[in-house]
Every structure is written in structure tokens, then in C-alpha cells.
Design a protein around this motif. Structure first.
Motif, PDB file in Angstrom:
ATOM      1  N   GLY A 327       0.813  -1.205   0.000  1.00  0.00           N
ATOM      2  CA  GLY A 327       0.000   0.000   0.000  1.00  0.00           C
ATOM      3  C   GLY A 327       0.846   1.255   0.000  1.00  0.00           C
ATOM      4  N   THR A 328       1.912   1.236   0.803  1.00  0.00           N
ATOM      5  CA  THR A 328       2.741   2.440   0.962  1.00  0.00           C
ATOM      6  C   THR A 328       3.373   2.874  -0.358  1.00  0.00           C
ATOM      7  OG1 THR A 328       4.527   0.951   1.590  1.00  0.00           O
ATOM      8  CG2 THR A 328       3.348   2.030   3.343  1.00  0.00           C
ATOM      9  N   ASN A 329       3.889   1.901  -1.074  1.00  0.00           N
ATOM     10  CA  ASN A 329       4.556   2.181  -2.324  1.00  0.00           C
ATOM     11  C   ASN A 329       3.597   2.778  -3.342  1.00  0.00           C
ATOM     12  OD1 ASN A 329       7.000   1.992  -3.390  1.00  0.00           O
ATOM     13  ND2 ASN A 329       6.766  -0.079  -4.193  1.00  0.00           N
ATOM     14  N   HIS A 330       2.422   2.194  -3.411  1.00  0.00           N
ATOM     15  CA  HIS A 330       1.409   2.675  -4.336  1.00  0.00           C
ATOM     16  C   HIS A 330       0.968   4.075  -3.939  1.00  0.00           C
ATOM     17  CE1 HIS A 330       1.635  -1.137  -5.980  1.00  0.00           C
ATOM     18  NE2 HIS A 330       0.525  -1.705  -5.542  1.00  0.00           N
ATOM     19  N   ALA A 331       0.841   4.278  -2.615  1.00  0.00           N
ATOM     20  CA  ALA A 331       0.441   5.601  -2.128  1.00  0.00           C
ATOM     21  C   ALA A 331       1.472   6.628  -2.587  1.00  0.00           C
ATOM     22  CB  ALA A 331       0.328   5.588  -0.607  1.00  0.00           C
ATOM     23  N   MET A 332       2.745   6.288  -2.415  1.00  0.00           N
ATOM     24  CA  MET A 332       3.793   7.237  -2.782  1.00  0.00           C
ATOM     25  C   MET A 332       3.813   7.463  -4.292  1.00  0.00           C
ATOM     26  SD  MET A 332       6.912   6.157  -0.298  1.00  0.00           S
ATOM     27  CE  MET A 332       6.680   5.883   1.437  1.00  0.00           C
ATOM     28  N   GLU A 333       3.680   6.400  -5.053  1.00  0.00           N
ATOM     29  CA  GLU A 333       3.721   6.580  -6.505  1.00  0.00           C
ATOM     30  C   GLU A 333       2.552   7.443  -6.975  1.00  0.00           C
ATOM     31  OE1 GLU A 333       4.915   3.415  -9.275  1.00  0.00           O
ATOM     32  OE2 GLU A 333       3.054   3.822 -10.340  1.00  0.00           O
ATOM     33  N   SER A 334       1.361   7.192  -6.428  1.00  0.00           N
ATOM     34  CA  SER A 334       0.225   7.995  -6.876  1.00  0.00           C
ATOM     35  C   SER A 334       0.406   9.449  -6.445  1.00  0.00           C
ATOM     36  CB  SER A 334      -1.091   7.413  -6.361  1.00  0.00           C
ATOM     37  OG  SER A 334      -1.099   7.346  -4.956  1.00  0.00           O
ATOM     38  N   GLY A 335       1.012   9.666  -5.274  1.00  0.00           N
ATOM     39  CA  GLY A 335       1.285  11.037  -4.832  1.00  0.00           C
ATOM     40  C   GLY A 335       2.216  11.746  -5.810  1.00  0.00           C
ATOM     41  N   VAL A 336       3.242  11.032  -6.249  1.00  0.00           N
ATOM     42  CA  VAL A 336       4.198  11.624  -7.199  1.00  0.00           C
ATOM     43  C   VAL A 336       3.514  11.895  -8.543  1.00  0.00           C
ATOM     44  CG1 VAL A 336       6.317  11.206  -8.500  1.00  0.00           C
ATOM     45  CG2 VAL A 336       6.201  10.598  -6.084  1.00  0.00           C
ATOM     46  N   CYS A 337       2.681  10.954  -9.001  1.00  0.00           N
ATOM     47  CA  CYS A 337       1.956  11.163 -10.259  1.00  0.00           C
ATOM     48  C   CYS A 337       1.077  12.416 -10.165  1.00  0.00           C
ATOM     49  CB  CYS A 337       1.064   9.964 -10.585  1.00  0.00           C
ATOM     50  SG  CYS A 337       1.972   8.502 -11.094  1.00  0.00           S
ATOM     51  N   ALA A 338       0.410  12.583  -9.022  1.00  0.00           N
ATOM     52  CA  ALA A 338      -0.448  13.755  -8.847  1.00  0.00           C
ATOM     53  C   ALA A 338       0.402  15.020  -8.845  1.00  0.00           C
ATOM     54  CB  ALA A 338      -1.246  13.638  -7.547  1.00  0.00           C
ATOM     55  N   ALA A 339       1.565  14.958  -8.197  1.00  0.00           N
ATOM     56  CA  ALA A 339       2.443  16.128  -8.141  1.00  0.00           C
ATOM     57  C   ALA A 339       2.909  16.504  -9.551  1.00  0.00           C
ATOM     58  CB  ALA A 339       3.645  15.837  -7.245  1.00  0.00           C
ATOM     59  N   GLU A 340       3.360  15.522 -10.310  1.00  0.00           N
ATOM     60  CA  GLU A 340       3.847  15.817 -11.667  1.00  0.00           C
ATOM     61  C   GLU A 340       2.739  16.426 -12.510  1.00  0.00           C
ATOM     62  OE1 GLU A 340       5.319  12.022 -12.919  1.00  0.00           O
ATOM     63  OE2 GLU A 340       7.249  12.269 -11.879  1.00  0.00           O
ATOM     64  N   THR A 341       1.534  15.911 -12.318  1.00  0.00           N
ATOM     65  CA  THR A 341       0.398  16.435 -13.077  1.00  0.00           C
ATOM     66  C   THR A 341       0.102  17.879 -12.676  1.00  0.00           C
ATOM     67  OG1 THR A 341      -0.484  14.193 -13.094  1.00  0.00           O
ATOM     68  CG2 THR A 341      -1.981  15.958 -13.740  1.00  0.00           C
ATOM     69  N   ALA A 342       0.175  18.164 -11.375  1.00  0.00           N
ATOM     70  CA  ALA A 342      -0.099  19.523 -10.901  1.00  0.00           C
ATOM     71  C   ALA A 342       0.960  20.498 -11.431  1.00  0.00           C
ATOM     72  CB  ALA A 342      -0.126  19.548  -9.373  1.00  0.00           C
ATOM     73  N   ILE A 343       2.199  20.044 -11.456  1.00  0.00           N
ATOM     74  CA  ILE A 343       3.290  20.900 -11.937  1.00  0.00           C
ATOM     75  C   ILE A 343       3.058  21.243 -13.415  1.00  0.00           C
ATOM     76  CG2 ILE A 343       5.787  20.963 -12.417  1.00  0.00           C
ATOM     77  CD1 ILE A 343       5.992  18.956  -9.921  1.00  0.00           C
ATOM     78  N   GLU A 344       2.664  20.229 -14.171  1.00  0.00           N
ATOM     79  CA  GLU A 344       2.380  20.421 -15.594  1.00  0.00           C
ATOM     80  C   GLU A 344       1.164  21.345 -15.778  1.00  0.00           C
ATOM     81  OE1 GLU A 344       2.263  16.815 -18.547  1.00  0.00           O
ATOM     82  OE2 GLU A 344       0.268  17.152 -17.715  1.00  0.00           O
ATOM     83  N   ALA A 345       0.136  21.114 -14.965  1.00  0.00           N
ATOM     84  CA  ALA A 345      -1.082  21.926 -15.082  1.00  0.00           C
ATOM     85  C   ALA A 345      -0.791  23.385 -14.775  1.00  0.00           C
ATOM     86  CB  ALA A 345      -2.157  21.387 -14.146  1.00  0.00           C
ATOM     87  N   LYS A 346       0.109  23.617 -13.822  1.00  0.00           N
ATOM     88  CA  LYS A 346       0.443  25.001 -13.471  1.00  0.00           C
ATOM     89  C   LYS A 346       1.131  25.684 -14.653  1.00  0.00           C
ATOM     90  CE  LYS A 346       3.161  27.785 -10.303  1.00  0.00           C
ATOM     91  NZ  LYS A 346       2.316  28.939 -10.013  1.00  0.00           N
ATOM     92  N   LYS A 347       2.009  24.947 -15.317  1.00  0.00           N
ATOM     93  CA  LYS A 347       2.689  25.534 -16.487  1.00  0.00           C
ATOM     94  C   LYS A 347       1.676  25.954 -17.528  1.00  0.00           C
ATOM     95  CE  LYS A 347       7.169  23.235 -16.273  1.00  0.00           C
ATOM     96  NZ  LYS A 347       7.355  21.773 -16.355  1.00  0.00           N
ATOM     97  N   ARG A 348       0.643  25.127 -17.697  1.00  0.00           N
ATOM     98  CA  ARG A 348      -0.355  25.437 -18.729  1.00  0.00           C
ATOM     99  C   ARG A 348      -1.497  26.291 -18.196  1.00  0.00           C
ATOM    100  NH1 ARG A 348      -0.481  19.661 -20.656  1.00  0.00           N
ATOM    101  NH2 ARG A 348      -2.365  19.632 -19.412  1.00  0.00           N
ATOM    102  N   GLY A 349      -1.521  26.447 -16.881  1.00  0.00           N
ATOM    103  CA  GLY A 349      -2.600  27.242 -16.279  1.00  0.00           C
ATOM    104  C   GLY A 349      -3.965  26.589 -16.439  1.00  0.00           C
ATOM    105  N   ASP A 350      -3.989  25.279 -16.531  1.00  0.00           N
ATOM    106  CA  ASP A 350      -5.271  24.585 -16.707  1.00  0.00           C
ATOM    107  C   ASP A 350      -5.436  23.492 -15.649  1.00  0.00           C
ATOM    108  OD1 ASP A 350      -7.521  23.257 -17.472  1.00  0.00           O
ATOM    109  OD2 ASP A 350      -6.764  22.614 -19.434  1.00  0.00           O
TER     110      ASP A 350
END
Ligand code: FAD
Lengths: 442, 265
Positions: A327-350
Motif C-alpha cells: 500500500g505504501t509504495n502505491h500511495a507514494m507513486e500515486s502522490g508523485v503522479c499527482a504532483a507531476e500532473t499539478a506541476i504540468e497543469a500550473k505551467k499550462r494554467g489549466d
């Protein structure tokens, strides 16, 4: 941050477990203004868990195990099939597992480990707000245009952000509400839960090392199957920490209710089993905790992103309940995926659902969804063939005991009888079906 | 004109929910075996100060002695609305109330003008509630104990309400004065003392906490000020009450059980 009372964050993370902390860490590292809200006095103070798997964390914080409060790495694993009085076990390990990166498997005290992780996120620039509960999300717009714009804290004010990462764990009231409010698509099946119960039992370090045959920097993880869990969909575990043993079990809540058993009763039976009793002899109960574990797997995963929102970790149902119990590993991976997505979304402002769709793609390309997919039948198999967890362990025990019981018959007589006893009571076709199904578990 | 209030706050052992043995063979607390918390009555004193600030404006300064063990009481004060904090850089372990009072009085003097000093009444770590009295003596100001509420503040005086036999009395003291706050505030208002505010946490998390050295507080060697110390300790074996089943219908059986518990049999 300005002195102005209206602060707006780039991202707000709800929940300071492995998922939320990974998201906050990765976003803060990338320069986003992040606030993480945790309802416990400190991150980790409410968290219950077993092993921590470190592959994802090791990418975020290389060689984290040199600095983090690790109790012991897991240098040996043991699977024990418990019968009434008999037992069969399989032990395996590798010398390499006693050396970095320790097979990425660690025994930790989650309260200390999560707290340490929170300090790393804080050092990376995340703002931790501990001892505060997120009551609900704040929305703007209506119908399809409805969009999360922040969070409301209980007994306190609202905070605004472009995106909210939900990491509120198994008992995820905020995520559940957001799913309904944003109309996220449900999973194929309803989420199901197991209850995980754990005791921390104190024992002197030397006693643990002698009793479990360990060097000071080694540890063992034991999984138990069989009679203490008869009729239940579940199993037990024992992990060695430095000066304590973590002993517990996880069982599908429904199966407990069906069997009319309380978690305490199961725990008592487990502790009284001769094998377990000797492991914990003389130990002092230091802590007791219980927590839910989402068990529905792949088929219970819902849509996980909407306007201004991503759902991660246990709240997303990312637990693999096969024999790996990850569970922990999956939790961390999904957290990182969400972070990368947020970083990308901020660049595009969407930050609309469309702008956050990269979250789904990242998950699909990563380990989490692939593993969950591989084990998507676990839930169904365990439910359909409860014997896998009790009858077969019992049978294997009987077989081994019969084969090795020293008596006056010839060896071929002993073997013939043992195999005959093994086969009686095993309906042939069901046994074959069960064994075919069992491959879904490993 | 806004008055200046100093609140003395302490991080103390949390004696609720103890499990296992918390004392070592010599009768001292095993540090690893216990948690700490913000002394609840000091939180009460802080709440009294913040209410004055809310009502008529005040500058609230919180002072604590020693490093944080796990609960940073000074930061917790900032999160609730204190304006300033000061840490006295001395280890409170082994210091009695008289030595602590000398250090705190020195720090208060350094912090600037002060009209009111508020402290919590009871001190679970030594059970003698004397810090307030010693502090008033060290500062040379009048002190009122067991204050339930601060009724009026200023100009130049405060009126303290406290419970007496059959009612309340209202005690007036001129500034500067020290008030030891009792527990009534907590009992009367379920929302008191106020919790931390998220916005203040966000802003004050990294605020600098100034440290006053014992020398700057006028007591370079605080241990030399200690007059009282625990010479020896004698442990009392904990009483184990065995659970037993009694017939709930039988009054005699119930009474017998109660008697046994009360008499400690
Ligand atoms: C007994 C047991 C044994 C386990 N064994 C293993 C194992 O061996 N290996 C493994 O990998 N996994 C194991 N797991 C699972 C693992 O612990 C979880 O998968 C993991 O903790 C999930 O991380 P998370 O961040 O999603 O959730 P959590 O760790 O549960 O964190 C969620 C956080 O959110 C906070 N929160 C919740 N609601 C709010 C709110 N409204 N406002 C603010 N904060 C909130 C909570 O306080 C908590 O800190 C086990 C679990 C249990 C219970």
C-alpha cells in the motif's frame, strides 16, 4: 508569502500519510506553493501500517534509508501455515537483503517514519498545517463546470488553491464527498474494506535478535495463514522492529461479521497459537491500533480526477491485497503522479478535469495500475474460495506431519496413508479449480 | 492604550493514559516512555490574556524556559494569537520554582514594560503551584491566586474574579500585578481555551523565537538558586483491581464489590 490575509496556494494536500507527503514533497521541490493539512497532532500520529516499501521514495530522496527512522530492513521473509497445533513454514532471504538498498523493504514505526517524511517535505518548502481537519472542499460553478477551489477547515477558515490533492487514507470522507460533488465515475464494483489490527509488543533488542536469528541490522517479516483465521478472508503478520515486535492481522470486515468474530477475539486466537505464543513470550504490550484497508483492488477504482481535484493513495483504493500486501509504495507513486500532473497543469494554467487528465495516464503507465490489474481477481478469488486460506494450509500441515511422524510402519505405508489423508475431504474438481484460482494471488 | 501582558507557559509530562512503567528504578521519569503536552492551565492563562487582547487590545508575550521536547508551547502561543514569544535558554530539569521564577523574572524585565503577568495555577510536575508566588516575589509585584476570570482591565488596575465559600469575590490589584489562573474558565466555556488558527500556523511556523540566556536574565548559574530538591523517592506499588463478575440483581453483591474497591481490598 505576503502578510495579506488572503493567501492562495498552488496546491493543497489533504492528509499527511505516504501519499500526501509524497505529493507535497514533489510539488514543493518543483517550487509550487503547497499547503498540507493533517488532522493528527503530527503527521503519522494517527497512522497504522506494516512494512514500508521504498522503491518510489528512493527516487525522491536517494538513500533515504540512511537518514530515515528505519527500525530494521527485512532481510528474511517467512510464510507460515498454521494448523491447530502443527505448522509448516517457508523461509527465504538473501544476504543482499541485508545491504543497501535492503530489497526496498523496511520495518518502521509509521508514527516516526511519517513524521520524518513530513520534515523532509517541510524542508523542501511545503507548509504543514497539523492538528487541523479538512471538513470539505470549497467549490465554484455548477453542474459540469463545478470546480474545487480550496478546502474548508473545521472550526477555522477556508483556504484557496488551484488544485487539491486528496490523500485522506482509507477512511476517506473528504474524497467520498468530492466524488459525489464532482460526479466522478464510480468503479466497476463498490469499494470493500478489511480491518487491520496491530499490536506493538516491547522486547529487548538482544532477545529479538536471538529469538529470530538476526544480526543487529537485520529483520524478519512473517506472514501467517491458517487456523487462527478460519472462515475469515485474511491473514496475520509479525515484523521485527528494533526493540519491539509488530504483530497483527488483516481480515475482510464482511467475513468477520459473517463469522461473528470481533477483531480482539481473532487477535487472542493468533497470540495463543503455539508458534506465535513463543515468538512473543515475555513481551510487553506498548501500543494497539486498528485501521481500515481498502481491498476492492482494480475493479473498485473510481475516476480519480475532476475539476481541481486528484485522489491518491488508500483514498483511491491503491492497495494490492495479494500476498504482497502493498500500500505504501502505491500511495507514494500515486502522490508523485499527482504532483507531476499539478506541476504540468500550473505551467499550462489549466486545472480543469481535462488539464489534470495526465494523472490518469501517469497512473496507467506506472506500477500501481499495472499491479492492481494483475491482481484484480484477488478479491473475487478469496471470496469465492475461502478454503484457500484455511483448508489447504490445514491439509498441507497434516501432510507434512504425517510424512514425518516417526512410527513403526514402513516408509511406503506412511507415505501412502499421508497422501490418502491429504486427499480425503478435498473435492477433486473444486481443488483443481481452487488451485487454478490461487495463481491470481501470487 | 494597549497594555502589556506576559503569559508564562510550560511543556509538561502528559500523565493521561500511561501504559507500562514510566519511572526508572531510581524513581525518575523515563523520558522515552512518556509524551508531553502544553500545561492545560497555562493554556487557560493564555486564553485569559487573549480575551483581554480581543476585547480592548493588548500586547501578549509568552515566555517559556528550556528547549522544546515535543510540543513547542511558544509556537503554539503564536498560533493562537500571542504577539511575541521569548525562550529562556536554560534546562528546567532540576530547577525548583524559585530558580525558575528568578530566570523568568529576568526575562520579563528584559522583554520591556509589563502590566500583567498571567500563570497557570497548578503544576503537575511538582504539585506545589508555587511558581506564580515566587515569580511575583521576584518581580516585587502583588499576586492573586486561583483567579477564575479577569473581570476588568485598566486603567492602571485589574479586577480578578475568584470563587470563595458561597459566592465570588472581586479582587482589585494595581498594575503591575500577577494573576494565577484557575480552571474555571475551561469548565465554563467548552470552546476555551481556543485552538490554534490555521492562518497563524501558516504565518508563524517559521517565525524566529528569540532566546534569552540565563546570564542575560540575571542568573548565569540557575542551579545555584535551587533551594529545594527531591532527596529520595519511594515508589508505591500500583493497585491491581481484578475484574470480577457479580450478580447485577443482587444489591448485597454490588455493595460488596463497591466496598472492596473503595477499601482497596
Ligand atoms: C495493519 C496494517 C498493515 C499494513 N501493512 C502494510 C504493509 O506491510 N505494506 C504496505 O505497503 N502497506 C501496508 N498497509 C497499508 C498502508 O499502511 C497504507 O496503504 C498506506 O498508509 C496508505 O497511505 P496514504 O497516505 O494513502 O494513507 P494514510 O497513511 O492512511 O494517511 C492518510 C492521512 O490523512 C489524514 N486525514 C484523513 N482525513 C483527513 C481530513 N479530513 N483532514 C486532514 N487529514 C486527514 C490521516 O490522519 C492520515 O494521516 C497496512 C495497513 C494496515 C492498517
Amino acid at each position: 508569502m505576503s502578510d495579506d490575509d488572503q493567501v492562495k496556494m498552488d496546491a493543497i494536500v489533504v492528509g499527511g500519510g505516504p501519499a500526501g507527503l509524497s505529493a507535497a514533497y514533489a510539488m514543493a521541490k518543483a517550487g509550487l506553493e503547497v499547503m498540507l493539512v493533517e488532522r493528527g497532532e503530527t503527521c503519522g500520529s494517527k497512522n497504522v501500517g506494516g512494512l514500508v516499501y521504498g522503491t518510489v521514495l528512493n527516487k525522491l530522496i536517494p538513500n533515504f534509508f540512511e537518514k530515515a527512522p528505519i527500525e530494521r530492513p527485512v532481510s528474511r521473509r517467512t510464510l507460515v501455515f498454521l494448523g491447530e497445533g502443527e505448522h509448516v513454514s517457508m523461509n527465504f532471504g538473501a544476504d543482499e537483503w541485508s545491504r543497501p538498498p535492503f530489497n526496498n523493504t523496511f520495518v518502521v514505526h509509521r508514527s516516526q517514519f511519517d513524521r520524518w517524511y513530513s520534515k523532509q517535505a517541510e524542508a523542501a518548502g511545503a507548509n504543514l498545517i497539523e492538528g487541523m481537519v479538512v471538513e470539505d472542499l470549497v467549490y465554484e460553478g455548477s453542474n459540469g463546470g463545478r470546480k474545487a477551489v480550496g478546502v474548508k477547515l473545521r472550526g477555522d477558515e477556508e483556504f484557496r488553491a488551484d488544485v487539491v490533492v486528496l490523500a485522506d487514507g482509507a477512511n476517506c470522507l473528504v474524497s467520498e464527498k468530492a466524488r459525489a460533488d464532482l460526479g466522478l465515475k464510480p468503479g466497476l464494483v463498490k469499494q470493500e474494506y478489511a480491518i487491520g489490527v496491530k499490536e506493538i509488543l516491547g522486547l529487548p533488542r538482544g532477545t529479538i535478535e536471538d529469538r529470530f536469528n538476526l544480526d543487529p541490522h537485520e529483520g524478519v517479516a512473517i506472514d501467517f495463514f491458517g487456523t487462527p483465521f478460519e472462515g475469515l478472508v485474511g491473514g496475520g503478520f509479525l515484523y521485527t522492529a528494533k526493540d519491539s515486535i509488530h504483530l497483527g492481522f488483516a481480515a475482510r470486515i464482511e467475513s468477520l461479521t459473517h463469522a461473528g468474530l470481533s477483531p480482539n477475539e481473532v487477535m487472542d486466537v493468533l497470540k495463543a497459537h503455539p508458534v506465535v505464543r513463543k515468538y512473543i513470550r515475555g513481551a510487553e504490550l506498548l501500543e494497539y491500533s486498528a485501521h481500515m484497508i481498502p481491498e476492492g483492488g482494480y475493479n473498485a477504482v473510481t475516476e480519480l480526477h475532476g475539476n481541481g481535484v486528484m485522489i491518491t493513495g488508500d483514498a483511491a483504493g491503491f492497495v494490492n491485497m495479494s500476498i504482497y500486501k502493498e500500500g505504501t509504495n502505491h500511495a507514494m507513486e500515486s502522490g508523485v503522479c499527482a504532483a507531476e500532473t499539478a506541476i504540468e497543469a500550473k505551467k499550462r494554467g489549466d486545472f480543469s478535469a481535462q488539464g489534470l487528465a495526465g494523472y490518469r495516464d501517469r497512473l496507467n503507465q506506472g506500477v500501481v495500475m499495472k499491479d492492481l490489474k494483475k491482481y484484480r481477481k484477488v478479491s473475487e478469488v478469496l471470496e469465492g474460495s475461502p478454503d484457500l486460506l484455511s483448508l489447504y494450509p490445514k491439509k498441507v500441515n497434516r501432510l507434512m506431519i504425517d510424512l514425518f511422524t516417526v512410527g513403526s510402519q514402513t516408509k511406503s505405508e506412511t507415505q501412502k496413508r499421508a497422501i490418502k489423508a491429504f486427499l480425503t475431504g478435498l473435492p477433486k474438481f473444486r481443488a483443481i479449480r481452487d488451485l487454478i484460482r490461487a495463481r491470481h494471488l501470487a | 492604550m494597549a497594555i502589556n501582558i506576559v503569559v508564562v507557559v510550560r511543556e509538561v509530562w502528559d500523565t493521561r493514559d500511561l501504559s507500562g512503567s514510566v519511572l526508572d528504578g531510581a524513581g525518575a521519569v523515563r523520558a522515552g516512555a512518556m509524551e508531553t503536552r502544553f500545561e492545560p492551565e497555562d493554556l487557560n492563562a493564555l486564553e485569559a490574556a487573549l480575551r483581554i487582547k480581543d476585547a480592548q487590545g493588548a500586547q501578549v508575550t509568552a515566555i517559556a524556559v528550556g528547549e522544546t521536547r515535543s510540543v513547542d508551547v511558544l509556537r503554539e502561543c503564536l498560533y493562537r494569537g500571542a504577539d511575541k514569544v521569548v525562550r529562556v535558554g536554560a534546562d528546567p530539569a532540576g530547577l525548583d520554582d524559585q530558580a525558575l521564577a528568578a530566570l523568568i523574572a529576568g526575562a520579563i524585565a528584559k522583554a520591556g514594560p509589563c502590566d500583567l503577568v498571567l500563570v497557570g495555577t497548578a503544576v503537575p510536575d511538582a504539585e506545589n503551584s508555587l511558581l506564580g508566588r515566587h515569580l511575583a516575589a521576584a518581580l516585587g509585584v502583588p499576586a492573586v491566586s486561583w483567579v477564575d476570570a479577569v473581570e476588568e482591565v485598566g486603567p492602571g488596575r485589574a479586577v480578578a474574579k475568584r470563587a470563595v465559600e458561597m459566592g465570588y469575590e472581586f479582587v482589585e490589584v494595581p498594575f503591575p500585578a500577577l494573576l494565577s489562573m484557575g480552571v474555571a474558565l475551561l469548565e465554563d466555556d467548552p470552546r476555551a481555551p481556543r485552538p490554534a488558527k490555521a492562518m497563524l500556523k501558516l504565518k508563524m511556523k517559521k517565525a524566529e523565537v528569540p532566546v534569552v540566556s540565563p546570564a542575560d536574565a540575571g542568573a548565569a548559574d540557575p542551579a545555584a538558586l535551587v533551594a529545594m530538591k527531591v532527596a529520595t523517592m519511594e515508589a508505591i506499588a500500583p493497585r491491581v483491581i481484578e475484574s470480577q463478575q457479580v450478580d447485577p440483581e443482587s444489591e448485597a453483591a454490588l455493595k460488596g464489590m463497591l466496598d472492596a474497591v473503595l477499601k482497596g481490598e
